[in-house]
Design a protein around this motif. Structure first.
Motif, PDB file in Angstrom:
ATOM      1  N   LEU A  20       1.453   9.407   5.303  1.00 41.34           N
ATOM      2  CA  LEU A  20       2.812   8.993   4.967  1.00 41.34           C
ATOM      3  C   LEU A  20       2.838   8.222   3.665  1.00 41.34           C
ATOM      4  O   LEU A  20       2.272   7.610   3.116  1.00 41.34           O
ATOM      5  CB  LEU A  20       3.409   7.891   6.199  1.00 41.34           C
ATOM      6  CG  LEU A  20       3.220   8.170   7.450  1.00 41.34           C
ATOM      7  CD1 LEU A  20       3.327   7.003   8.439  1.00 41.34           C
ATOM      8  CD2 LEU A  20       4.392   9.459   7.807  1.00 41.34           C
ATOM      9  N   TYR A  21       4.084   8.890   2.735  1.00 32.86           N
ATOM     10  CA  TYR A  21       4.001   8.213   1.775  1.00 32.86           C
ATOM     11  C   TYR A  21       5.381   7.442   1.614  1.00 32.86           C
ATOM     12  O   TYR A  21       6.347   7.659   2.342  1.00 32.86           O
ATOM     13  CB  TYR A  21       4.380   9.550   0.477  1.00 32.86           C
ATOM     14  CG  TYR A  21       3.219  10.496   0.468  1.00 32.86           C
ATOM     15  CD1 TYR A  21       2.215  10.303  -0.601  1.00 32.86           C
ATOM     16  CD2 TYR A  21       3.056  11.511   1.336  1.00 32.86           C
ATOM     17  CE1 TYR A  21       1.208  10.929  -0.635  1.00 32.86           C
ATOM     18  CE2 TYR A  21       2.054  12.288   0.959  1.00 32.86           C
ATOM     19  CZ  TYR A  21       1.043  11.961   0.200  1.00 32.86           C
ATOM     20  OH  TYR A  21       0.173  13.103  -0.148  1.00 32.86           O
TER      21      TYR A  21
ATOM     22  N   ILE B 195       0.885  -1.101   0.058  1.00 36.72           N
ATOM     23  CA  ILE B 195       0.068   0.008   0.274  1.00 36.72           C
ATOM     24  C   ILE B 195       0.802   1.041  -0.058  1.00 36.72           C
ATOM     25  O   ILE B 195       1.556   1.518   0.929  1.00 36.72           O
ATOM     26  CB  ILE B 195      -0.791   0.068   1.401  1.00 36.72           C
ATOM     27  CG1 ILE B 195      -1.791  -1.351   1.655  1.00 36.72           C
ATOM     28  CG2 ILE B 195      -1.883   1.314   1.163  1.00 36.72           C
ATOM     29  CD1 ILE B 195      -1.955  -1.603   2.861  1.00 36.72           C
ATOM     30  N   PRO B 196       1.121   1.783  -1.104  1.00 28.21           N
ATOM     31  CA  PRO B 196       2.081   3.098  -1.211  1.00 28.21           C
ATOM     32  C   PRO B 196       1.883   4.221  -0.306  1.00 28.21           C
ATOM     33  O   PRO B 196       2.641   5.095  -0.077  1.00 28.21           O
ATOM     34  CB  PRO B 196       1.992   3.333  -2.695  1.00 28.21           C
ATOM     35  CG  PRO B 196       0.718   2.819  -3.500  1.00 28.21           C
ATOM     36  CD  PRO B 196       0.375   1.798  -2.453  1.00 28.21           C
ATOM     37  N   ILE B 197       0.591   4.492   0.207  1.00 29.76           N
ATOM     38  CA  ILE B 197       0.272   5.782   1.003  1.00 29.76           C
ATOM     39  C   ILE B 197      -0.316   5.288   2.129  1.00 29.76           C
ATOM     40  O   ILE B 197      -1.388   4.535   2.144  1.00 29.76           O
ATOM     41  CB  ILE B 197      -0.555   6.721  -0.009  1.00 29.76           C
ATOM     42  CG1 ILE B 197       0.285   7.285  -1.234  1.00 29.76           C
ATOM     43  CG2 ILE B 197      -0.757   8.113   0.958  1.00 29.76           C
ATOM     44  CD1 ILE B 197      -0.425   8.044  -1.945  1.00 29.76           C
ATOM     45  N   TYR B 198      -0.037   5.621   3.259  1.00 28.95           N
ATOM     46  CA  TYR B 198      -0.630   5.486   4.655  1.00 28.95           C
ATOM     47  C   TYR B 198      -1.318   6.656   5.041  1.00 28.95           C
ATOM     48  O   TYR B 198      -0.825   7.925   4.906  1.00 28.95           O
ATOM     49  CB  TYR B 198       0.375   5.182   5.759  1.00 28.95           C
ATOM     50  CG  TYR B 198      -0.033   5.151   7.146  1.00 28.95           C
ATOM     51  CD1 TYR B 198      -0.887   3.814   7.602  1.00 28.95           C
ATOM     52  CD2 TYR B 198      -0.263   6.046   7.991  1.00 28.95           C
ATOM     53  CE1 TYR B 198      -1.376   3.847   8.879  1.00 28.95           C
ATOM     54  CE2 TYR B 198      -0.772   6.116   9.168  1.00 28.95           C
ATOM     55  CZ  TYR B 198      -1.330   4.942   9.542  1.00 28.95           C
ATOM     56  OH  TYR B 198      -1.939   5.037  10.822  1.00 28.95           O
TER      57      TYR B 198
ATOM     58  N   THR C  32      -4.398   3.731  -0.891  1.00 27.66           N
ATOM     59  CA  THR C  32      -4.249   3.915   0.669  1.00 27.66           C
ATOM     60  C   THR C  32      -5.034   3.107   1.524  1.00 27.66           C
ATOM     61  O   THR C  32      -4.973   3.067   2.620  1.00 27.66           O
ATOM     62  CB  THR C  32      -5.063   5.510   0.799  1.00 27.66           C
ATOM     63  OG1 THR C  32      -6.454   5.235   0.633  1.00 27.66           O
ATOM     64  CG2 THR C  32      -4.335   6.594  -0.054  1.00 27.66           C
ATOM     65  N   HIS C  33      -5.699   2.073   0.702  1.00 23.34           N
ATOM     66  CA  HIS C  33      -6.239   0.940   1.332  1.00 23.34           C
ATOM     67  C   HIS C  33      -7.464   1.519   2.503  1.00 23.34           C
ATOM     68  O   HIS C  33      -7.398   0.922   3.757  1.00 23.34           O
ATOM     69  CB  HIS C  33      -5.471   0.050   2.091  1.00 23.34           C
ATOM     70  CG  HIS C  33      -5.774  -1.241   2.629  1.00 23.34           C
ATOM     71  ND1 HIS C  33      -7.132  -1.401   3.359  1.00 23.34           N
ATOM     72  CD2 HIS C  33      -5.308  -2.338   2.431  1.00 23.34           C
ATOM     73  CE1 HIS C  33      -7.442  -2.932   3.568  1.00 23.34           C
ATOM     74  NE2 HIS C  33      -6.147  -3.268   3.196  1.00 23.34           N
ATOM     75  N   GLN C  34      -7.947   2.555   2.271  1.00 19.52           N
ATOM     76  CA  GLN C  34      -8.963   3.236   3.210  1.00 19.52           C
ATOM     77  C   GLN C  34      -9.896   4.381   2.142  1.00 19.52           C
ATOM     78  O   GLN C  34      -9.207   4.899   1.345  1.00 19.52           O
ATOM     79  CB  GLN C  34      -8.447   4.174   4.177  1.00 19.52           C
ATOM     80  CG  GLN C  34      -7.211   4.909   4.116  1.00 19.52           C
ATOM     81  CD  GLN C  34      -7.790   6.321   3.723  1.00 19.52           C
ATOM     82  OE1 GLN C  34      -7.549   6.956   2.514  1.00 19.52           O
ATOM     83  NE2 GLN C  34      -8.463   7.234   4.513  1.00 19.52           N
TER      84      GLN C  34
ATOM     85  N   LEU D 239      -2.810   7.603  -8.792  1.00 22.05           N
ATOM     86  CA  LEU D 239      -2.008   7.957  -7.756  1.00 22.05           C
ATOM     87  C   LEU D 239      -1.215   6.986  -7.214  1.00 22.05           C
ATOM     88  O   LEU D 239       0.194   7.416  -6.639  1.00 22.05           O
ATOM     89  CB  LEU D 239      -2.858   8.429  -6.646  1.00 22.05           C
ATOM     90  CG  LEU D 239      -2.329   9.195  -5.367  1.00 22.05           C
ATOM     91  CD1 LEU D 239      -1.515  10.396  -5.786  1.00 22.05           C
ATOM     92  CD2 LEU D 239      -3.490   9.609  -4.360  1.00 22.05           C
ATOM     93  N   ALA D 240      -1.412   5.807  -6.918  1.00 23.57           N
ATOM     94  CA  ALA D 240      -0.787   4.879  -6.302  1.00 23.57           C
ATOM     95  C   ALA D 240       0.591   4.183  -7.399  1.00 23.57           C
ATOM     96  O   ALA D 240       1.624   4.155  -6.938  1.00 23.57           O
ATOM     97  CB  ALA D 240      -1.756   3.457  -6.260  1.00 23.57           C
TER      98      ALA D 240
END
Ligand SMILES: [Zn+2]
Length: 304
Positions: free
Chosen positions: A107-108, A95-98, A132-134, A168-169
């Motif tokens: 966080l990137y 997942i590239p962005i938290y 972002t899995h969200q 974006l990912a």
């Protein structure tokens, strides 16, 4: 009366002894984990070139799950080292962005060079696990392409939303010098609109619980995770359930059925070690997802 007790105690000892006699790998795994601290080499060579390995004709797959910029690099590194030491190919669901909106935190991955280095050096196949899995919750917990409150599609233009998230990912991956050719939908849940957008970017997805690799209605190759995963609240029970499924598949004459699971690195290495040892003992050969697809590719060609 005393004779009865002696008989009962002997019977219990006989049963316990018998269990471990029939499952010697458990003794080796436990002693490896908790006594000597060494990694037990039950079957050094899973390819069957030497040692007492006898292939059961089935393949097994492992995916390290939910790796993201907030992941603890130490536990990830330990899992990677274990897999490497065991010569087990694997993939990483990335997942590239938290994001954590409650804490106002983003966080990137490109801000985490240590994590990027670890992923690159691991030799793992990268599986893109959302952007972002969200949607409005925390990464890894929340759904990205589904509204869990209404248990229905998100009230947005799902095609535009999915396109922007995937773009974006991919941009973020590129910033880190990484690429991914396989997709995994967060919590395996989305809509047909989202799935259609995904199919325009990815010809392979890694999700669902079928026993075999299949082709879906979008023409994508689907790699399943039919052994599911180790649950954090009941890890030992999960391992035993997964190995029981593995044993069942192992005895099946249909060699197209795989034993595939995913694993969260924050659980540490103990349960992963037990699963690798157990599946090797059952006679599985481990492959990465790309190799698995290559093995089954001819069947797909014939099917089309
Ligand atoms: Zn996930």
């Amino acid at each position: 009366m005393r004779k009865k007790w002696v008989f009962l105690i002997c019977l219990i000892l006989y049963l316990i002894g018998g269990f471990f006699w029939c499952n010697p790998w458990i003794v080796k795994e436990i002693s490896g984990n908790y006594v000597s601290g060494e990694i037990p080499e039950i079957l050094v060579n899973e390819r069957g070139e030497k040692g007492d390995f006898s292939w059961n004709g089935h393949y097994a797959l492992i995916r390290l799950e939910d790796v993201n910029p907030a992941s603890d690099p130490t536990s990830l590194e330990e899992c990677i080292e274990l897999l490497k030491n065991k010569n087990v190919p694997f993939s990483i669901a990335l997942i590239p962005i938290y994001k954590n909106p409650e804490q106002n935190e983003t966080l990137y991955l490109h801000e985490k060079p240590e994590l990027i280095r670890l992923i690159k050096d691991s030799g793992a196949t990268i599986v893109l696990h959302g952007c972002t899995h969200q949607y409005d919750g925390e990464t890894g917990v929340d759904f990205e392409f589904w509204d869990e409150i209404s248990d229905g599609p998100l009230k947005v233009n799902n095609t535009e939303y999915a396109t922007s998230k995937i773009e974006l990912a991919l941009e973020e991956l590129e910033k880190c010098g990484l690429t991914a050719e396989i997709w995994e939908t967060p919590h395996y849940t989305s809509t047909d609109e989202v799935a259609k957008v995904v199919s325009q970017y990815f010809s392979k997805i890694y999700e669902g619980y079928d026993g075999k690799l299949t082709i879906n209605k979008f023409g994508q190759i689907v790699i399943p995770t039919n052994l599911d995963y180790v649950r954090g609240d009941q890890p030992v029970q999960s391992v035993f359930e997964m190995l029981a499924k593995g044993e069942y598949i192992s005895s099946s004459g249909d060699k197209d059925i795989v034993a595939s699971f995913f694993y969260h690195p924050f659980l540490g290495t103990d349960y992963l070690r037990m699963l690798i040892g157990g599946l090797k003992k059952q006679g599985y050969k481990f492959v990465g997802p790309e190799e698995c697809i290559r093995v089954f590719y001819r069947q797909f060609e014939h099917a089309q």
